[in-house]
Enzyme design. Structure first.
Site, PDB file in Angstrom:
ATOM      1  N   ALA A  56       0.816  -1.206   0.000  1.00  0.00           N
ATOM      2  CA  ALA A  56       0.000   0.000   0.000  1.00  0.00           C
ATOM      3  C   ALA A  56       0.852   1.260   0.000  1.00  0.00           C
ATOM      4  O   ALA A  56       1.887   1.317   0.634  1.00  0.00           O
ATOM      5  CB  ALA A  56      -0.902  -0.014   1.234  1.00  0.00           C
ATOM      6  N   CYS A  57       0.412   2.258  -0.711  1.00  0.00           N
ATOM      7  CA  CYS A  57       0.995   3.601  -0.691  1.00  0.00           C
ATOM      8  C   CYS A  57      -0.116   4.584  -1.026  1.00  0.00           C
ATOM      9  O   CYS A  57      -1.144   4.202  -1.575  1.00  0.00           O
ATOM     10  CB  CYS A  57       2.114   3.763  -1.716  1.00  0.00           C
ATOM     11  SG  CYS A  57       3.488   2.606  -1.577  1.00  0.00           S
ATOM     12  N   THR A  58       0.126   5.853  -0.717  1.00  0.00           N
ATOM     13  CA  THR A  58      -0.814   6.902  -1.067  1.00  0.00           C
ATOM     14  C   THR A  58      -0.036   8.115  -1.555  1.00  0.00           C
ATOM     15  O   THR A  58       1.029   8.430  -1.019  1.00  0.00           O
ATOM     16  CB  THR A  58      -1.665   7.312   0.145  1.00  0.00           C
ATOM     17  OG1 THR A  58      -2.291   6.153   0.708  1.00  0.00           O
ATOM     18  CG2 THR A  58      -2.735   8.320  -0.245  1.00  0.00           C
ATOM     19  N   ARG A  85      -8.400   4.527   2.085  1.00  0.00           N
ATOM     20  CA  ARG A  85      -7.376   5.569   2.139  1.00  0.00           C
ATOM     21  C   ARG A  85      -7.626   6.625   1.057  1.00  0.00           C
ATOM     22  O   ARG A  85      -7.437   7.818   1.291  1.00  0.00           O
ATOM     23  CB  ARG A  85      -5.981   4.962   1.973  1.00  0.00           C
ATOM     24  CG  ARG A  85      -5.500   4.218   3.220  1.00  0.00           C
ATOM     25  CD  ARG A  85      -4.079   3.692   3.079  1.00  0.00           C
ATOM     26  NE  ARG A  85      -4.024   2.510   2.226  1.00  0.00           N
ATOM     27  CZ  ARG A  85      -3.529   2.469   1.007  1.00  0.00           C
ATOM     28  NH1 ARG A  85      -3.042   3.575   0.459  1.00  0.00           N
ATOM     29  NH2 ARG A  85      -3.496   1.350   0.316  1.00  0.00           N
TER      30      ARG A  85
END
Length: 360
Positions: A27-29, A233
């Site tokens: 996961a990343c944002t 997110r």
């Protein structure tokens, strides 16, 4: 290779699937703040299950590059200098060039790259972000070029793992413009708009845009989803980055954007065997386009520090490759302006692959 551009379409069935969506990915944002008085800020979190061996690097202009594949590889000489964060010291995973173009790589499980190379336009996913930073001053310039000259990005296994690196790329610049580039069914897909301020992982970006339309109808003050899944997110980041004040001074704006990217970060040490898409946030970066400051924050150190691009010699004649060693798990402690802490170094070698590896 065909160029495709999607427009978001809101459908009840699609939204229902998005609300229950849980991708198998790390996961990343990434977020872009559009403030008044040219106060543009790009920030991202790096969420990864394992140690990603990140260091910071300064690259001057005039470096000879290639696509890091055996045949049909792109070749170029860098037009612009850059400051980047490496992944495993074999790839550029995040960074900014001297003109203010930011590139961020995030995981996308649905990625499927071209399996055939024929036009000398190929490059390894390890050098994809660096190619953009080396060659283009703005998002519009980059998108215009790759629309007419599509790239053939190819991939290999994540170092030390038996799974392909499946990634999509975001670009942003000092005007606030944004683009997201994906490879779906082997074809280059581009989403280009100043409105595309947020990107997470799965689903593909056309579905993320439909999801954003859904949450706008609900309103973030009424309800926002609170889990660490990519879809949730995305909803929180979209609401908060558009809700924080736009007329803040530089210090307040940076603090506000850091607070948003921390809000969508994953607590350190959190792992869920049944949901591998939930991975600890290991580090965060933030770039203030107006003042040319590239901030770095490790989850394991107490201080934020920054690199001041205005103080760097990027010239091909006298500029030097330099490295800032962040240590194991980015534990080395820096504070404030760390521009002078970089040390002259040999550049890392981008991870390459042979053409016989392209049969995915």
């Amino acid at each position: 290779m065909k160029y495709i551009k999607f427009k978001p379409q809101l459908k009840c069935a699609l939204i229902a699937s998005l609300i229950g969506f849980s991708a198998i990915s790390d996961a990343c944002t990434r977020i872009v703040y559009l403030g008044n008085n040219q106060q543009i800020i790009t920030a991202r979190s790096m969420d990864w299950k394992d140690e990603i061996a990140t260091n910071l690097w300064i690259f001057p202009r005039g470096m000879d590059r290639n696509g890091a594949i055996a045949e049909h590889a792109l070749k170029w000489t860098s037009k612009y200098g850059s400051v980047i964060a490496s992944g495993y010291d074999v790839s550029t995973t995040d960074g900014v060039n001297e003109k203010g173009l930011v590139a961020n790589l995030l995981w996308l499980a649905e990625s499927q790259y071209p399996s055939k190379l024929t036009n000398n336009n190929g490059l390894s996913v390890s050098v994809w972000a660096q190619y953009m930073l080396d060659n283009f001053a703005s998002v519009a310039e980059a998108i215009d070029y790759i629309t007419e000259h599509p790239l053939a990005v190819v991939t290999d296994n994540v170092p030390g793992q038996k799974r392909l690196a499946t990634l999509h790329l975001s670009l942003s610049d000092s005007s606030g413009d944004s683009a997201i580039i994906e490879y779906i069914d082997g074809k280059q897909v581009i989403h280009h708009s100043r409105n595309y301020q947020v990107m997470t992982n799965s689903p593909t970006y056309d579905k993320q845009l439909a999801m954003e339309e859904y949450w706008q109808g609900i309103g973030g003050l009424s309800f926002l989803p609170g889990t660490n899944r990519a879809a949730d997110r995305f909803a929180r980041a979209s609401f908060y980055i558009k809700s924080i004040p736009k007329d803040s001074d530089t210090t307040t704006a940076i603090a506000s954007v850091f607070s948003v990217i921390r809000n969508v970060s994953v607590p350190y040490g959190l792992t869920t065997e049944a949901s591998p898409e939930i991975s600890s946030t290991r580090w965060r970066t933030l770039y203030n386009h107006k003042h040319q400051l590239y901030f770095f924050e490790s989850a394991l150190t107490p201080n934020i520090f920054w690199t001041d691009l205005k103080k760097i010699d990027f010239s091909a004649e006298t500029g030097q490759v330099k490295e800032l060693k962040l240590g194991k798990e980015q534990r080395n402690i820096f504070s404030g302006d760390a521009t002078n802490d970089y040390k002259v170094s040999k550049p890392f070698v981008f991870l390459g692959l042979n053409v016989d590896q392209l049969d995915y």
